[in-house]
Design a protein around this motif. Structure first.
Motif, PDB file in Angstrom:
ATOM      1  N   LEU A 100       0.376  20.029  64.814  1.00 25.63           N
ATOM      2  CA  LEU A 100       0.880  20.859  63.721  1.00 25.63           C
ATOM      3  C   LEU A 100       2.262  21.350  64.121  1.00 25.63           C
ATOM      4  O   LEU A 100       2.442  21.936  65.195  1.00 25.63           O
ATOM      5  N   VAL A 101       3.256  21.099  63.280  1.00 21.93           N
ATOM      6  CA  VAL A 101       4.630  21.524  63.556  1.00 21.93           C
ATOM      7  C   VAL A 101       5.089  22.410  62.410  1.00 21.93           C
ATOM      8  O   VAL A 101       5.190  21.962  61.265  1.00 21.93           O
ATOM      9  N   SER A 102       5.358  23.665  62.709  1.00 23.63           N
ATOM     10  CA  SER A 102       5.764  24.602  61.664  1.00 23.63           C
ATOM     11  C   SER A 102       7.250  24.885  61.733  1.00 23.63           C
ATOM     12  O   SER A 102       7.914  24.630  62.740  1.00 23.63           O
ATOM     13  N   ALA A 103       7.771  25.427  60.665  1.00 23.09           N
ATOM     14  CA  ALA A 103       9.124  25.976  60.604  1.00 23.09           C
ATOM     15  C   ALA A 103       9.015  27.353  59.956  1.00 23.09           C
ATOM     16  O   ALA A 103       7.990  27.698  59.386  1.00 23.09           O
ATOM     17  N   GLY A 104      10.076  28.133  60.071  1.00 25.50           N
ATOM     18  CA  GLY A 104      10.069  29.451  59.422  1.00 25.50           C
ATOM     19  C   GLY A 104       9.734  30.591  60.334  1.00 25.50           C
ATOM     20  O   GLY A 104      10.070  31.739  60.033  1.00 25.50           O
ATOM     21  N   ALA A 105       9.013  30.307  61.445  1.00 29.07           N
ATOM     22  CA  ALA A 105       8.655  31.337  62.423  1.00 29.07           C
ATOM     23  C   ALA A 105       8.071  32.581  61.742  1.00 29.07           C
ATOM     24  O   ALA A 105       7.328  32.456  60.770  1.00 29.07           O
ATOM     25  N   SER A 106       8.410  33.768  62.230  1.00 29.66           N
ATOM     26  CA  SER A 106       7.830  34.990  61.667  1.00 29.66           C
ATOM     27  C   SER A 106       8.545  35.456  60.413  1.00 29.66           C
ATOM     28  O   SER A 106       7.916  35.877  59.447  1.00 29.66           O
ATOM     29  N   TYR A 107       9.871  35.373  60.419  1.00 26.99           N
ATOM     30  CA  TYR A 107      10.635  35.848  59.253  1.00 26.99           C
ATOM     31  C   TYR A 107      11.978  35.141  59.148  1.00 26.99           C
ATOM     32  O   TYR A 107      12.959  35.732  58.707  1.00 26.99           O
ATOM     33  N   SER A 118       5.089  34.717  58.633  1.00 19.33           N
ATOM     34  CA  SER A 118       3.835  34.445  59.333  1.00 19.33           C
ATOM     35  C   SER A 118       3.870  34.951  60.769  1.00 19.33           C
ATOM     36  O   SER A 118       3.831  34.166  61.712  1.00 19.33           O
ATOM     37  N   PRO A 119       3.917  36.257  60.962  1.00 16.33           N
ATOM     38  CA  PRO A 119       3.889  36.761  62.340  1.00 16.33           C
ATOM     39  C   PRO A 119       2.533  36.626  63.009  1.00 16.33           C
ATOM     40  O   PRO A 119       2.434  36.741  64.233  1.00 16.33           O
ATOM     41  N   GLY A 120       1.478  36.362  62.233  1.00 16.05           N
ATOM     42  CA  GLY A 120       0.134  36.306  62.811  1.00 16.05           C
ATOM     43  C   GLY A 120      -0.368  34.919  63.122  1.00 16.05           C
ATOM     44  O   GLY A 120      -1.542  34.759  63.492  1.00 16.05           O
ATOM     45  N   ASP A 121       0.483  33.890  63.044  1.00 18.40           N
ATOM     46  CA  ASP A 121      -0.009  32.515  63.187  1.00 18.40           C
ATOM     47  C   ASP A 121      -0.570  32.208  64.571  1.00 18.40           C
ATOM     48  O   ASP A 121      -1.650  31.616  64.701  1.00 18.40           O
ATOM     49  N   VAL A 122       0.134  32.630  65.629  1.00 19.76           N
ATOM     50  CA  VAL A 122      -0.343  32.331  66.977  1.00 19.76           C
ATOM     51  C   VAL A 122      -1.615  33.114  67.288  1.00 19.76           C
ATOM     52  O   VAL A 122      -2.551  32.582  67.896  1.00 19.76           O
ATOM     53  N   ALA A 123      -1.679  34.357  66.844  1.00 17.53           N
ATOM     54  CA  ALA A 123      -2.893  35.148  67.047  1.00 17.53           C
ATOM     55  C   ALA A 123      -4.080  34.508  66.335  1.00 17.53           C
ATOM     56  O   ALA A 123      -5.188  34.437  66.881  1.00 17.53           O
ATOM     57  N   LEU A 124      -3.851  34.018  65.119  1.00 15.58           N
ATOM     58  CA  LEU A 124      -4.931  33.395  64.360  1.00 15.58           C
ATOM     59  C   LEU A 124      -5.401  32.112  65.033  1.00 15.58           C
ATOM     60  O   LEU A 124      -6.604  31.891  65.213  1.00 15.58           O
ATOM     61  N   GLU A 241       7.145  38.857  72.518  1.00 17.82           N
ATOM     62  CA  GLU A 241       6.764  37.669  71.757  1.00 17.82           C
ATOM     63  C   GLU A 241       7.397  37.701  70.368  1.00 17.82           C
ATOM     64  O   GLU A 241       7.462  38.764  69.749  1.00 17.82           O
ATOM     65  N   PRO A 242       7.837  36.552  69.841  1.00 14.73           N
ATOM     66  CA  PRO A 242       8.504  36.533  68.531  1.00 14.73           C
ATOM     67  C   PRO A 242       7.534  36.481  67.356  1.00 14.73           C
ATOM     68  O   PRO A 242       7.884  36.028  66.278  1.00 14.73           O
ATOM     69  N   TYR A 243       6.331  36.947  67.575  1.00 10.23           N
ATOM     70  CA  TYR A 243       5.303  37.011  66.529  1.00 10.23           C
ATOM     71  C   TYR A 243       4.529  38.299  66.739  1.00 10.23           C
ATOM     72  O   TYR A 243       5.055  39.232  67.357  1.00 10.23           O
ATOM     73  N   LEU A 244       3.334  38.415  66.251  1.00 11.58           N
ATOM     74  CA  LEU A 244       2.611  39.681  66.217  1.00 11.58           C
ATOM     75  C   LEU A 244       2.525  40.343  67.588  1.00 11.58           C
ATOM     76  O   LEU A 244       2.084  39.729  68.573  1.00 11.58           O
ATOM     77  N   GLY A 267       6.623  42.874  70.001  1.00 12.38           N
ATOM     78  CA  GLY A 267       6.733  41.754  69.084  1.00 12.38           C
ATOM     79  C   GLY A 267       6.876  42.275  67.667  1.00 12.38           C
ATOM     80  O   GLY A 267       7.302  43.409  67.445  1.00 12.38           O
ATOM     81  N   VAL A 268       6.499  41.469  66.712  1.00 10.78           N
ATOM     82  CA  VAL A 268       6.561  41.871  65.307  1.00 10.78           C
ATOM     83  C   VAL A 268       5.479  42.917  65.066  1.00 10.78           C
ATOM     84  O   VAL A 268       4.309  42.706  65.406  1.00 10.78           O
ATOM     85  N   GLY A 269       5.864  44.033  64.478  1.00 11.07           N
ATOM     86  CA  GLY A 269       4.921  45.123  64.263  1.00 11.07           C
ATOM     87  C   GLY A 269       3.815  44.781  63.283  1.00 11.07           C
ATOM     88  O   GLY A 269       3.959  43.906  62.427  1.00 11.07           O
TER      89      GLY A 269
END
Length: 304
Positions: A100-107, A118-124, A241-244, A267-269
């Motif tokens: 799976l290759v995403s773009a867009g990161a958190s914001y 999507s700041p919660g993608d890695v946590a999910l 971390e650049p996400y949650l 990271g992202v709040g």
């Protein structure tokens, strides 16, 4: 640097399709035009499924069951959050591999509003077993991770971003998934993930801290973390971390479960920033600018 990681992804994937007969690429409209040439060359292995993200993962699972090596691509909220049930069932439960290759990161697409964040993608994704999660900080790292994933069989998530470091920190020392020591100090250790490394280096300038770089967060490199903390009575770790915020705190706790430690997850709040703004404005709002990070790190470590 905007878009350079995604451009490299398109370039390298198109090349890999020519050399890996079982490789397939699946898109859900986003980026599909960038693969027009590849789709014309390999019509049976480059498919645009339209805005049907659940189908995107379902078809990837079916292709994997048939012996193919699928790459599924979309923006992070549409690739991980929307079709999460299909990831759980059609990939993990079926015990098949995919990339799976995403773009867009958190914001990165802040102007698109909350639906495109999507700041919660890695946590999910961390709730599922067996995933390798790459968070490249440079296009060269993304390319190396993609090439490795294409030649393998496992479950791999590569999280592309518009933000990037000036150089590829993760390729130093012979490659691999381990953390890299960027700076050494004795007052604490800061783990900088992916594209936030340069910001962390700027934020910790003049501070007596070790800075570790992580371009891969799953599996989590507990061995390197323990090694750099070996001579400290109390381990003090800051995760950036650049996400949650706090996503990898459980991994740090598990790595240091047999010794005293304190950990701060930046990271992202968790609270939504209800303004459009720019990606940089979002980063500052979440305390991920160099000034905000420096204040948080000094307060936690009690050093200046």
């Amino acid at each position: 640097m905007a878009g350079i990681m995604r451009e490299r992804f398109v370039e390298v994937t198109t090349e890999l399709l020519a050399t890996h007969d079982r490789l397939a690429l699946l898109t859900a409209d986003l980026s599909a035009k960038l693969f027009a040439g590849a789709r014309q060359e390999y019509p049976d292995r480059v498919l645009n499924l339209g805005i049907r993200e659940q189908l995107l993962i379902g078809v990837a699972g079916g292709m994997a069951l048939a012996g193919m090596r699928p790459i599924a691509h979309s923006f992070a909220p549409f690739l991980i959050e929307r079709p999460f049930e299909q990831i759980k069932l059609d990939l993990n439960h079926q015990d098949v591999g995919a990339i799976l290759v995403s773009a867009g990161a958190s914001y990165d697409i802040a102007g698109g509003g909350r639906s495109h964040q999507s700041p919660g993608d890695v946590a999910l994704l961390s709730t599922l077993p067996g995933w390798t999660v790459h968070v490249p900080g440079h296009a060269d790292e993304a390319e190396a991770q993609l090439r490795e994933a294409a030649a393998g069989d496992g479950l791999v998530y590569i999280r592309l971003s518009n933000q990037a470091n000036e150089r590829a920190h993760g390729l130093a020392g012979g490659g691999g998934h381990g953390f890299r020591v960027l700076r050494r100090g004795s007052a604490g250790t800061v783990v900088a993930v992916g594209p936030l490394a340069d910001t962390v280096l700027a934020a910790t300038g003049g501070l007596d801290v070790t800075v570790l770089y992580a371009g891969t967060v799953r599996p989590f490199d507990a061995a390197t973390l323990r090694a750099v903390l070996a001579d400290q009575d109390e381990a003090r770790v800051v995760l950036v971390e650049p996400y949650l915020a706090g996503t990898s705190v459980p991994q740090v706790a598990a790595a240091l479960s047999d010794r005293p430690h304190r950990v701060l997850g930046l990271g992202v709040g968790h609270e939504e920033v209800r303004h459009y703004g720019t990606p940089r404005q979002h980063a500052i709002a979440h305390g991920l600018g160099s000034a905000g990070l420096r204040l948080s790190i000094i307060e936690f470590l009690g050093t200046a």
